[in-house]
Design a protein around this motif. Structure first.
Motif, PDB file in Angstrom:
ATOM      1  N   ALA A 271     -92.878   5.612 -22.063  1.00 35.80           N
ATOM      2  CA  ALA A 271     -91.900   5.601 -21.008  1.00 35.80           C
ATOM      3  C   ALA A 271     -91.341   7.091 -21.359  1.00 35.80           C
ATOM      4  O   ALA A 271     -90.932   7.651 -20.128  1.00 35.80           O
ATOM      5  N   TRP A 272     -90.842   7.216 -22.513  1.00 37.54           N
ATOM      6  CA  TRP A 272     -90.260   8.345 -23.036  1.00 37.54           C
ATOM      7  C   TRP A 272     -90.969   9.906 -23.083  1.00 37.54           C
ATOM      8  O   TRP A 272     -90.859  11.016 -22.751  1.00 37.54           O
ATOM      9  N   ASP A 295     -92.121   9.508 -12.402  1.00 40.47           N
ATOM     10  CA  ASP A 295     -91.807   8.416 -11.727  1.00 40.47           C
ATOM     11  C   ASP A 295     -93.042   7.398 -12.244  1.00 40.47           C
ATOM     12  O   ASP A 295     -92.202   5.731 -12.818  1.00 40.47           O
ATOM     13  N   LEU A 296     -93.699   7.570 -13.496  1.00 38.52           N
ATOM     14  CA  LEU A 296     -94.396   7.283 -14.357  1.00 38.52           C
ATOM     15  C   LEU A 296     -92.822   6.561 -15.354  1.00 38.52           C
ATOM     16  O   LEU A 296     -92.881   5.187 -15.814  1.00 38.52           O
ATOM     17  N   ALA A 297     -92.669   7.172 -15.818  1.00 45.24           N
ATOM     18  CA  ALA A 297     -90.808   6.721 -16.406  1.00 45.24           C
ATOM     19  C   ALA A 297     -90.542   5.726 -15.675  1.00 45.24           C
ATOM     20  O   ALA A 297     -89.844   4.737 -16.610  1.00 45.24           O
ATOM     21  N   ILE A 298     -89.898   6.365 -15.133  1.00 50.26           N
ATOM     22  CA  ILE A 298     -88.860   5.172 -14.679  1.00 50.26           C
ATOM     23  C   ILE A 298     -89.247   4.221 -13.920  1.00 50.26           C
ATOM     24  O   ILE A 298     -88.784   2.818 -14.023  1.00 50.26           O
ATOM     25  N   ALA A 299     -90.680   3.836 -13.949  1.00 46.37           N
ATOM     26  CA  ALA A 299     -91.762   2.414 -13.523  1.00 46.37           C
ATOM     27  C   ALA A 299     -91.812   1.928 -14.364  1.00 46.37           C
ATOM     28  O   ALA A 299     -92.227   0.385 -14.155  1.00 46.37           O
ATOM     29  N   GLU A 300     -91.961   2.119 -15.961  1.00 47.02           N
ATOM     30  CA  GLU A 300     -92.182   1.684 -17.045  1.00 47.02           C
ATOM     31  C   GLU A 300     -90.551   1.203 -17.215  1.00 47.02           C
ATOM     32  O   GLU A 300     -90.098   0.079 -17.944  1.00 47.02           O
ATOM     33  N   LEU A 301     -89.438   1.433 -17.422  1.00 47.28           N
ATOM     34  CA  LEU A 301     -88.128   1.553 -17.214  1.00 47.28           C
ATOM     35  C   LEU A 301     -86.859   1.896 -16.244  1.00 47.28           C
ATOM     36  O   LEU A 301     -86.971   3.365 -17.045  1.00 47.28           O
ATOM     37  N   PRO A 302     -86.964   1.311 -15.585  1.00 46.92           N
ATOM     38  CA  PRO A 302     -85.825   1.746 -14.456  1.00 46.92           C
ATOM     39  C   PRO A 302     -84.659   2.112 -14.077  1.00 46.92           C
ATOM     40  O   PRO A 302     -83.715   2.577 -13.894  1.00 46.92           O
ATOM     41  N   ARG A 311     -85.022  12.899 -11.754  1.00 53.86           N
ATOM     42  CA  ARG A 311     -85.702  13.218 -11.506  1.00 53.86           C
ATOM     43  C   ARG A 311     -84.845  13.830 -10.181  1.00 53.86           C
ATOM     44  O   ARG A 311     -85.486  14.324  -9.458  1.00 53.86           O
ATOM     45  N   GLU A 312     -83.529  13.451 -10.167  1.00 52.73           N
ATOM     46  CA  GLU A 312     -82.831  14.696  -9.190  1.00 52.73           C
ATOM     47  C   GLU A 312     -82.711  15.834  -9.653  1.00 52.73           C
ATOM     48  O   GLU A 312     -83.450  16.695  -8.482  1.00 52.73           O
TER      49      GLU A 312
END
Length: 316
Positions: A271-272, A295-302, A311-312
């Motif tokens: 994720a990092w 989005d991939l990072a957040i999906a793994e470590l939300p 993301r913002e």
């Protein structure tokens, strides 16, 4: 002081008692609470077992229960006053407690920290951990309460006599802390030449990053990779590229290689790496691809806050 004082937490597994055979496995799994319970139960039947007392102190220390660790190490000192390692661990626990409380309260125990380390150094002329602790302690203490660069260098010299690599790293630390980066660089390079461990390379890399010289940091990581062939170093290159907005194509390739070859041994979750790729594509003004990776990072470590913040920024 944290980096080297944490050395005192390394467990000693020399028990022959069958009911403590599982303690090593619990430490390896970082199940320190279970280890604490197991050792405490054992000590009810054999309260004077020094190894069990020491290991209980270690279990407390891993959980940052500094007062509890101090109690156990103090028991060891009272039972065996000439054991350097017991004084070292006692001083380490006191030192970590000092870091966790207010500066005013910490002043009241700094003298005990210093006394414990000096006692350990006197009892064992070859104790490397104690000398590292004294190097850091004397550099970090203000002069008004006993801090001294010259004393730090004295113990760095003692370290060099015991281990050239440790001596060079210690001198690099002293000069980096004293805002003398050229001298710090000199000694870190000497440590790399003498020992060449990842620790040596990491010290020089961090110096370059702190001095805002990311290209030098990347070059040093590349040299480390040639020697050690660790996939984790691909991530480190990508991280520097992303953080400092330099050599973005190289950083992108390294992060993709890291993800492709990833294993749990690499340490940093994928994720990092996706997060760093998102940063790189932000620098490249490619909103669509940056959004894909974050989005991939957040999906793994939300639950990671920096991921949401990036993301913002991408959406803005």
């Amino acid at each position: 002081m944290k980096f080297f004082l944490l050395l005192f937490l390394l467990p000693i597994m020399a028990f022959s008692q069958s009911n403590l055979d599982d303690v090593d496995a619990l430490f390896q799994k970082k199940q320190f609470k279970k280890a604490e319970q197991l050792i405490s139960t054992y000590l009810k039947t054999d309260p004077n077992n020094l190894q069990a007392i020491e290991l209980l102190g270690d279990a407390h220390g891993h959980q940052k229960k500094w007062d509890a660790a101090i109690i156990q190490y103090e028991k060891l000192i009272n039972k065996k006053v000439n054991n350097a390692n017991y004084h070292y661990k006692y001083g380490g626990a006191l030192g970590m407690k000092a870091l966790s409380i207010s500066k005013i309260k910490a002043l009241g125990i700094i003298g005990d920290v210093k006394e414990a380390f000096l006692t350990a150094a006197e009892l064992d002329k070859n104790h490397i951990g104690t000398r590292w602790a004294l190097v850091e302690l004397y550099m970090q203490l203000p002069g008004i309460i006993g801090g001294s660069k010259s004393k730090s260098l004295h113990y760095a010299e003692e370290l060099e006599n015991l281990s050239k690599v440790d001596g060079y790293l210690a001198k690099g630390y002293v000069y980096e802390y004293d805002d003398a980066p050229e001298l710090a660089e000199k000694y870190y390079k000497m440590a790399i030449k003498e020992g060449g461990s990842l620790t040596c390379f990491n010290k020089l890399t961090n110096l370059y990053k702190n001095e805002n010289e990311p290209q030098k940091a990347i070059k040093n990581i590349e040299v480390a990779h040639k020697k050690h062939q660790r996939n984790a170093l691909h991530y480190q290159i990508g991280k520097v590229a992303a953080e400092y907005n330099v050599e973005l194509d190289k950083g992108q390739r390294c992060l993709q290689t890291y993800i492709k070859n990833y294993s749990a041994e690499d340490g940093v979750p994928k994720a990092w790496a996706h997060y760093r790729l998102a940063q790189i594509y932000m620098h490249k003004k490619n909103k669509q691809v940056a959004l894909k990776y974050i989005d991939l990072a957040i999906a793994e470590l939300p639950k990671i806050k920096p991921f949401k913040e990036v993301r913002e920024r991408i959406l803005r």
